[in-house]
Design an enzyme around this catalytic site. Structure first.
Site, PDB file in Angstrom:
ATOM      1  CB  CYS A   1      -0.973  -0.036   1.176  1.00 24.96           C
ATOM      2  SG  CYS A   1      -2.286   1.181   0.996  1.00 24.96           S
TER       3      CYS A   1
ATOM      4  CG  HIS B   1      -4.118  -3.649   2.465  1.00 25.46           C
ATOM      5  ND1 HIS B   1      -3.255  -3.236   3.447  1.00 25.46           N
ATOM      6  CD2 HIS B   1      -4.555  -2.524   1.872  1.00 25.46           C
ATOM      7  CE1 HIS B   1      -3.190  -1.919   3.477  1.00 25.46           C
ATOM      8  NE2 HIS B   1      -3.971  -1.459   2.510  1.00 25.46           N
TER       9      HIS B   1
ATOM     10  CD  GLU C   1      -2.096  -6.345   4.977  1.00 28.13           C
ATOM     11  OE1 GLU C   1      -1.689  -6.696   3.852  1.00 28.13           O
ATOM     12  OE2 GLU C   1      -2.215  -5.147   5.308  1.00 28.13           O
TER      13      GLU C   1
ATOM     14  CG  ASP D   1     -25.713  -5.516  16.228  1.00 25.51           C
ATOM     15  OD1 ASP D   1     -24.849  -5.064  15.462  1.00 25.51           O
ATOM     16  OD2 ASP D   1     -26.933  -5.319  16.078  1.00 25.51           O
TER      17      ASP D   1
ATOM     18  CG  ASP E   1     -27.745   3.690  14.577  1.00 20.64           C
ATOM     19  OD1 ASP E   1     -27.543   2.681  13.898  1.00 20.64           O
ATOM     20  OD2 ASP E   1     -26.960   4.072  15.476  1.00 20.64           O
TER      21      ASP E   1
HETATM   22  O1  1PR Z   1     -23.154   5.414  19.069  1.00 21.71           O
HETATM   23  O2  1PR Z   1     -20.766   5.397  18.432  1.00 21.71           O
HETATM   24  O3  1PR Z   1     -21.524   4.225  20.484  1.00 21.71           O
HETATM   25  O4  1PR Z   1     -22.075   3.356  18.223  1.00 21.71           O
HETATM   26  C1  1PR Z   1     -23.004   2.396  18.586  1.00 21.71           C
HETATM   27  C2  1PR Z   1     -23.137   1.437  17.442  1.00 21.71           C
HETATM   28  O5  1PR Z   1     -23.942   0.357  17.874  1.00 21.71           O
HETATM   29  C3  1PR Z   1     -23.797   2.046  16.231  1.00 21.71           C
HETATM   30  O6  1PR Z   1     -23.134   1.599  15.072  1.00 21.71           O
HETATM   31  C4  1PR Z   1     -25.215   1.496  16.262  1.00 21.71           C
HETATM   32  O7  1PR Z   1     -25.692   1.237  14.952  1.00 21.71           O
HETATM   33  C5  1PR Z   1     -25.041   0.191  17.000  1.00 21.71           C
HETATM   34  N1  1PR Z   1     -26.206  -0.147  17.833  1.00 21.71           N
HETATM   35  C6  1PR Z   1     -26.569   0.449  18.980  1.00 21.71           C
HETATM   36  N2  1PR Z   1     -27.646  -0.172  19.499  1.00 21.71           N
HETATM   37  C7  1PR Z   1     -27.986  -1.158  18.665  1.00 21.71           C
HETATM   38  C8  1PR Z   1     -29.078  -2.110  18.824  1.00 21.71           C
HETATM   39  O8  1PR Z   1     -29.342  -2.957  17.955  1.00 21.71           O
HETATM   40  N3  1PR Z   1     -29.792  -2.012  19.938  1.00 21.71           N
HETATM   41  N4  1PR Z   1     -27.064  -1.993  16.596  1.00 21.71           N
HETATM   42  C9  1PR Z   1     -27.067  -1.155  17.613  1.00 21.71           C
HETATM   43  C10 1PR Z   1     -27.157  -1.624  15.374  1.00 21.71           C
HETATM   44  C11 1PR Z   1     -27.861  -2.502  13.450  1.00 21.71           C
HETATM   45  C12 1PR Z   1     -27.082  -3.220  12.459  1.00 21.71           C
HETATM   46  C13 1PR Z   1     -27.643  -4.595  12.291  1.00 21.71           C
HETATM   47  C14 1PR Z   1     -28.323  -4.481  10.981  1.00 21.71           C
HETATM   48  C15 1PR Z   1     -28.563  -5.770  10.300  1.00 21.71           C
HETATM   49  N5  1PR Z   1     -27.389  -2.769  14.738  1.00 21.71           N
HETATM   50  O9  1PR Z   1     -25.755  -3.201  12.672  1.00 21.71           O
HETATM   51  O10 1PR Z   1     -26.626  -5.469  12.396  1.00 21.71           O
HETATM   52  O11 1PR Z   1     -29.554  -3.781  11.172  1.00 21.71           O
HETATM   53  O12 1PR Z   1     -29.460  -6.540  11.017  1.00 21.71           O
HETATM   54  P1  1PR Z   1     -30.420  -7.563  10.267  1.00 21.71           P
HETATM   55  O13 1PR Z   1     -29.673  -8.101   9.090  1.00 21.71           O
HETATM   56  O14 1PR Z   1     -30.674  -8.642  11.262  1.00 21.71           O
HETATM   57  O15 1PR Z   1     -31.656  -6.814   9.895  1.00 21.71           O
HETATM   58  P2  1PR Z   1     -21.893   4.678  19.101  1.00 21.71           P
END
Ligand code: 1PR
Length: 584
Positions: free
Chosen positions: A133, A238, A240, A281, A439
């Protein structure tokens, strides 16, 4: 083993060094004067021969994450000797230079420590070298990044930025195809398969450098993806992070005799592939275990009497499985990071460390990236938090809540403070290392003029027949709505230095009914950086739908992979059937 020269880098800096001259031009002028490499000649002559075949010397000048390359080298059975002094470069049996960070600070370190001159001598002597890179770019005459800045001057040409006016997204992030030209040797096992790139600057093939170019790649234009002359190699991608294909490149460099007799499996890589990303998550459950969980519209608790956090497995095990299954990238979101201090959350750091030991595709980590003062009054900057994540094996960090506050502030004042976590991390590590996770929640309106945010006509009307909606951004895991829409946020964070957008949708999360293509189209048409569509995948057809109807660069899913309803390979086979290029 050769004697280690214990003097610090700074003791090699002499007044003859001039950061505006390339070290190799200094070297050549001395050559012309007939006093070749006086300073290092004695070290060259005392080069010891007892270095083991399984040792590789690594030039890590401390500018960022080289854990991935270390892990890949160990995985291939090699031990690593770190360069402490320019003498270590000259004494290396084989040297890997995984350049990280930006061009100007890297050249500054190379010039000030004398390592640049040692590198030129080493390369000039046709010793085994692999630049990665930035480690390729630094070999050129100069770069426009933070510049113009002079490079090492080994290869003719200037490194410039991709031209986004040509309709391409910059940074160039993802798996692209190589056009291998002359006998490259280390690319012999790549065949027609994709490798992983992440960069905004590139060098262009020309008459002057054509003897060096061993492969090119197409992204809006043809750029140099690797060079080779004798034992000197460098790659823009990359290895790796390029899965098994990438490991084969490293293996070929480290042990040229390892040539596989098998013809590489032929695949049909021809351009930048759409990425399929697995998302984990992660949070601590009520028993204190770190688990992969999954929400329905962000609610991760079971609907049972116990109301416990849904537990879908262990983060490291699942990440390894998804790597084997063909995920192009893996994202960890520390979903309670907004309230728990992530550096206090050592298990998450451990998850990254263990995962990066044998998962050789890009890893993104998000959650809790912000400035923080702990209970003892100790202040941590967001840069420190990000640095710890990078050191632990992350390739990109993802910022959620803090990016919303920064964007609101930026829109209010119209001025960049340079102080937000987004701006600082992007400045130090480059925008390709910074993802903003959005979000949003859909808010239906009757009339586009009802709110001061971007409103679109939606495909499916709202519960009261509303034909329009805007997408309200939230913070703290969807708990709090903010006075800014996803469109306004995306535009603002692009300006503040985001390199990519992870676009969730609270309404669709966990529903399995497909991505919100209205939202994905809106955002991916509005910004020039890659957009990852997220939330709602339930079938392989949902992936082809989002790629056919929007400009998303990648699609992410969680629930269907965790519950083993749809294997990653089925998604990819379906996309191939639909003539959508993916990495296989
Ligand atoms: O605010 O900088 O501390 O970041 C927190 C991070 O955690 C953010 O990226 C936020 O999207 C994520 N987050 C917070 N709470 C939740 C929760 O679910 N209660 N998850 C959460 C976000 C959403 C996607 C999920 C997709 C696909 N999750 O990442 O994986 O919607 O899901 P699916 O295929 O099952 O529909 P900060």
């Amino acid at each position: 083993m050769e004697a280690t020269v214990a003097a610090p880098f700074s003791s090699f800096v002499t007044s003859t060094q001039n950061s505006s001259s390339s070290p190799c031009s200094l070297l050549l002028s001395r050559k012309n004067l007939g006093s070749v490499n006086l300073r290092f000649k004695s070290r060259l002559s005392v080069r010891a021969s007892s270095t083991s075949d399984s040792v590789v010397t690594l030039l890590d000048y401390g500018a960022g994450n080289v854990r991935s390359i270390r892990n890949a080298l160990r995985h291939l059975g090699f031990s690593i000797k770190d360069v402490q002094t320019p003498g270590d470069i000259l004494n290396a049996d084989r040297l890997i230079f995984p350049g990280v960070g930006a061009f100007a600070p890297a050249m500054d370190v190379l010039n000030k420590t004398g390592m640049g001159e040692a590198l030129c001598t080493y390369i000039d002597n046709d010793r085994p070298f692999l630049g990665i890179c930035l480690g390729l770019q630094l070999l050129f005459d100069s770069s426009e990044e933070n510049g113009p800045v002079k490079g090492l001057g080994v290869i003719p040409g200037t490194v410039g930025r991709f031209d986004s006016s040509a309709g391409i997204r910059v940074p160039h992030i993802g798996w692209n195809a190589l056009q291998v030209g002359k006998d490259s040797e280390i690319l012999d096992d790549v065949g027609n398969r994709h490798v992983y790139f992440v960069h905004s600057y590139r060098a262009i093939p020309s008459n002057e450098n054509k003897d060096w170019v061993s492969s090119t790649c197409h992204y809006g234009e043809s750029f140099i993806s690797s060079i080779r002359r004798g034992n000197v190699h460098a790659v823009q991608f990359h290895p790796e992070k390029s899965g098994e294909v990438g490991l084969s490149v490293l293996r070929r460099f480290l042990d040229p005799k390892s040539s596989s007799k098998q013809k590489p499996e032929e695949r049909k890589a021809s351009k930048l592939a759409k990425r399929v990303i697995a998302c984990l998550d992660v949070r601590t459950n009520d028993k204190g275990d770190l688990v992969v969980t999954k929400g329905d519209q962000y609610d991760v608790r079971e609907q049972s009497n116990e109301n416990e956090v849904r537990n879908l497995g262990k983060p490291v095990d699942l990440a390894r499985q998804y790597y084997k299954d063909g995920a192009d990238e893996i994202s960890f979101l520390n979903i309670t990071g907004f309230r728990d201090f992530p550096l206090g959350d050592l298990p998450m750091i451990q998850v990254l460390r263990y995962t990066s030991e044998n998962v050789f595709v890009p890893l993104t980590v998000g959650g809790g990236i912000r400035d923080f003062t702990d209970a003892t009054g100790r202040y941590y900057s967001s840069l420190e938090v990000a640095a710890e994540y990078f050191r632990s094996g992350a390739d990109k960090i993802s910022i959620g809540s803090d990016a919303v506050y920064a964007a609101e502030e930026f829109r209010k004042s119209g001025a960049k403070t340079g102080k937000s976590s987004l701006e600082q991390i992007s400045r130090v590590y480059g925008n390709q290392a910074v993802v903003v996770s959005i979000d949003p929640r859909r808010v239906y309106v009757n009339d586009p003029d009802d709110v001061p945010y971007k409103v679109i006509r939606v495909t499916n009307p709202g519960p009261n027949g509303e034909e329009y909606a805007w997408y309200q951004c939230t913070v703290s895991g969807g708990r709090e709505g903010r006075p800014i829409g996803a469109y306004e946020l995306a535009k603002a964070v692009e300006e503040l230095g985001a390199g990519e957008i992870l676009l969730n949708c609270i309404d669709c999360d966990g529903q399995g009914k497909g991505f919100d293509t209205d939202l994905v189209k809106l955002i991916s048409d509005s910004v020039g950086i890659p957009v990852i569509a997220s939330s709602g995948a339930g079938t392989p057809e949902h992936f082809s739908e989002v790629f056919e109807t929007t400009n998303a660069s990648a699609a992410l899913a969680a629930g269907i992979f965790h519950r083993k309803e749809v294997p990653i390979q089925s998604v990819k086979e379906h996309l191939l059937e639909k003539s959508i290029e993916v990495r296989m």
